[in-house]
Enzyme design. Structure first.
Site, PDB file in Angstrom:
ATOM      1  N   GLY A 131       0.861  -1.187   0.000  1.00 21.17           N
ATOM      2  CA  GLY A 131       0.000   0.000   0.000  1.00 21.17           C
ATOM      3  C   GLY A 131       0.887   1.223   0.000  1.00 21.17           C
ATOM      4  O   GLY A 131       1.303   1.702  -1.053  1.00 21.17           O
ATOM      5  N   GLN A 279     -21.075  32.324  19.544  1.00 21.47           N
ATOM      6  CA  GLN A 279     -19.692  32.474  19.098  1.00 21.47           C
ATOM      7  C   GLN A 279     -19.004  31.123  18.849  1.00 21.47           C
ATOM      8  O   GLN A 279     -18.143  31.008  17.974  1.00 21.47           O
ATOM      9  CB  GLN A 279     -18.902  33.288  20.123  1.00 21.47           C
ATOM     10  CG  GLN A 279     -17.706  33.959  19.511  1.00 21.47           C
ATOM     11  CD  GLN A 279     -17.034  34.906  20.473  1.00 21.47           C
ATOM     12  OE1 GLN A 279     -16.640  34.506  21.562  1.00 21.47           O
ATOM     13  NE2 GLN A 279     -16.891  36.150  20.096  1.00 21.47           N
ATOM     14  N   GLU A 363      -4.416   7.642  -2.713  1.00 15.98           N
ATOM     15  CA  GLU A 363      -3.348   8.367  -3.432  1.00 15.98           C
ATOM     16  C   GLU A 363      -2.259   8.869  -2.465  1.00 15.98           C
ATOM     17  O   GLU A 363      -1.664   9.936  -2.648  1.00 15.98           O
ATOM     18  CB  GLU A 363      -3.944   9.469  -4.306  1.00 15.98           C
ATOM     19  CG  GLU A 363      -4.897   8.842  -5.326  1.00 15.98           C
ATOM     20  CD  GLU A 363      -5.191   9.655  -6.538  1.00 15.98           C
ATOM     21  OE1 GLU A 363      -4.347  10.475  -6.927  1.00 15.98           O
ATOM     22  OE2 GLU A 363      -6.264   9.444  -7.129  1.00 15.98           O
ATOM     23  N   GLY A 364      -2.031   8.044  -1.443  1.00 18.56           N
ATOM     24  CA  GLY A 364      -1.023   8.338  -0.433  1.00 18.56           C
ATOM     25  C   GLY A 364      -1.668   8.871   0.833  1.00 18.56           C
ATOM     26  O   GLY A 364      -2.335   9.903   0.802  1.00 18.56           O
TER      27      GLY A 364
END
Ligand code: CAA
Length: 380
Positions: A131, A279, A363-364
Site C-alpha cells: 500500500g 460564538q 493516493e497516499g
C-alpha cells in the site's frame, strides 16, 4: 501574481457547477445508499469534456490548464464526491500517463476514447502486500517475447468494475525493487483478466473499488507503457498529479459542508436565537472558511507549478495533506453543528464526513504526504 480566475476558467467553473447541481446533487444520497455507480451522468460528463480535461485536442481532450481542471473536480465533489473521484482517476491517473508515456498507437487506441469520455479508465498500483510501500508489489509479468504472462491480484482499484482499460503496475524483475516494475495498459477484455471482490465502503459509495485478478493473462508487448522497468517512476509521477485531483475533491467536500453548516446554523434556533449567533459556531464557521481558502491557495500553487512545467510533487503533497485534513475536520464540525440531525441521513453532512475520510487515505495517506514533503525539505 493574480488571484482571480480568468474568463475561461470562470466559465468552466460555472458550467461544472450548473451541471453538478442539476445532474449530480439531486440523487447523490440515493446513490450513496445503494452503492449505485452513476454511469449515465459520467457519460454526460465525458460529453462536456470533464473526463479528459488536460489532454490535447488531438487525442480527444479538452486541452485545459490544471486550474480549470480543479474547478471541475471541486464542483463535482461539492455535489457528489464519488463522481469527483471517478473523474479524477480518469483524468489524473490514467489519461495523464498515457499522453505522456504512450506511443501514438496507444494514444489512438486508448487515450482518444478515455479522454473523450467514450471509455473509462482505472489505475492499479496497490496490492494486499503493498500500500504505502508501493514498490513492494509482487503481481508478476513474465516476459514471453511478444507478450507478458501476468499473474497476481491488485487491490483498491477505483473504477475497477466499470472501467474499460486499466493502467497497471506490475513486477517484471524480481531482483530490483523500484526498477523492477513496469506499467501496462490492460484491456479488460484480455483473457485471464477478471474483476474480483467489490469493496463495501464507508464513503464514496457510488464509486466502485475492486480487486483485479490476473490468471495467466496474456498482455501483448505493445501494451507496455514506457520502457520496461520505468513503472515505479511513472506511478510516482502520476500520483503527484493525482494528489492535485484529490486535494480538489477534498476542497469540494469541505465547501459543501460549510454551505450546509451556514444554512443550518442560520435557520436553527435555540435559546431564542439562530445558533449561528453563538460564538462557538461563528468561530467554527470562520475557521472552516479560512482553512478552505488556505487549501485552495496551496492547490492553486501546485497547479500553477505543474502548468509551468516545474516540479510540483512537494506542493501537491502539501495541498492534498492540508485539504484532506481540512475536509475531515470541517465535515466533522458540520455534523456537530447539526447536533442529532447531523447524525441522521435527513441531512447530507454525515455523507460528507464519510466521504472526506478517504481523502486522507488514498493516493497516499497523510503520513505518506508528510514523508514526501519532509524528504523534499530535508533534501533526502
Ligand atoms: N516522480 C518521479 N520519480 C519519483 C518520484 C516522483 N514523484 N518519487 C520517487 N521517484 C523515484 C525516485 O527518484 C527513485 O528513483 P531512482 O532510484 O532513480 O533514484 C525511485 O522513484 C524510488 O524512490 P524512493 O526511494 O523515494 O521510493 P520509496 O520506495 O522510498 O517510496 C514513497 C516513496 C513516497 C513512500 C512511495 O512509495 C509512495 O508514494 N507511496 C504511497 C503510494 C500511494 O500513494 N498509493 C496510492 C495508490 S493509488 C490509489 O489510491 C487508488 C485509486 O484508485 C485512487
Amino acid at each position: 501574481m493574480d488571484f482571480k480566475l480568468n474568463d475561461e476558467q470562470e466559465m468552466i467553473r460555472q458550467t461544472a457547477r450548473d451541471f453538478a447541481q442539476e445532474h449530480l446533487a439531486p440523487h447523490a444520497a440515493e446513490r450513496d445508499e445503494k452503492q449505485f455507480f452513476p454511469k449515465e451522468v459520467i457519460k454526460q460528463m465525458g460529453e462536456l469534456g470533464f473526463m479528459g480535461m488536460m489532454v490535447g485536442e488531438k487525442w480527444g481532450g479538452f486541452a485545459s490548464d490544471t486550474i480549470s481542471y480543479v474547478q471541475v473536480i471541486i464542483e463535482l465533489a461539492k455535489a457528489d464526491a464519488s463522481a469527483a473521484v471517478i473523474a479524477s482517476v480518469n483524468n489524473s491517473l490514467v489519461c495523464f500517463n498515457i499522453e505522456k508515456y504512450g506511443t501514438d498507437a496507444q494514444k489512438e487506441k486508448y487515450l482518444k476514447p478515455l479522454a473523450s469520455g467514450q471509455a473509462l479508465g482505472a489505475y492499479s498500483l496497490s496490492e494486499a502486500v503493498s500500500g504505502s510501500d508501493a514498490a513492494g508489489l509482487i503481481c508478476y509479468a513474465e516476459n514471453k517475447g511478444d507478450h507478458y504472462l501476468v499473474n497476481g491480484t491488485k487491490l483498491w482499484v477505483t473504477n475497477g468494475h466499470h472501467s474499460d482499460y486499466v493502467v497497471c503496475f506490475i513486477r517484471t524483475d524480481k531482483s530490483n525493487k523500484t526498477k523492477g516494475i513496469s506499467a501496462f495498459i490492460v484491456d479488460k477484455a484480455f483473457p485471464g483478466f477478471k474483476v474480483g471482490k467489490k469493496e463495501n465502503k464507508l464513503g464514496i459509495r457510488a464509486s466502485d473499488t475492486t480487486e483485479l485478478v490476473f490468471e495467466n493473462c496474456k498482455v501483448p508487448k505493445e501494451n507496455l507503457l514506457g520502457q520496461e522497468g520505468m513503472g515505479f517512476k511513472i506511478a510516482m509521477e502520476t500520483l503527484d498529479g493525482g494528489r492535485i485531483g484529490i486535494a480538489a475533491q477534498a476542497i469540494g467536500i469541505a465547501e459543501a459542508a460549510l454551505d450546509e453548516a451556514v444554512k443550518y446554523t442560520k435557520a436553527r434556533e435555540q435559546f431564542g436565537q439562530p445558533i449561528a449567533k453563538f460564538q462557538a459556531n461563528e468561530f467554527k464557521i470562520a475557521d472552516m472558511a479560512m482553512r478552505i481558502d488556505a487549501s485552495k491557495l496551496l492547490l492553486y500553487r501546485a497547479c500553477w507549478l505543474k502548468d509551468q512545467g516545474q516540479k510540483f510533487g512537494k506542493e501537491a503533497a502539501m495541498a492534498k495533506l492540508f485539504a484532506s485534513e481540512t475536509a475531515m475536520w470541517a465535515t466533522t464540525e458540520a455534523v456537530q453543528m447539526h447536533g442529532g440531525y447531523g447524525y441522521t441521513k435527513e441531512y447530507p453532512v454525515e455523507r460528507f464526513m464519510r466521504d472526506a475520510k478517504i481523502t486522507e487515505i488514498y493516493e497516499g495517506t497523510s503520513e505518506i504526504q508528510r514523508i514526501v514533503i519532509a524528504r523534499n525539505v530535508l533534501n533526502w
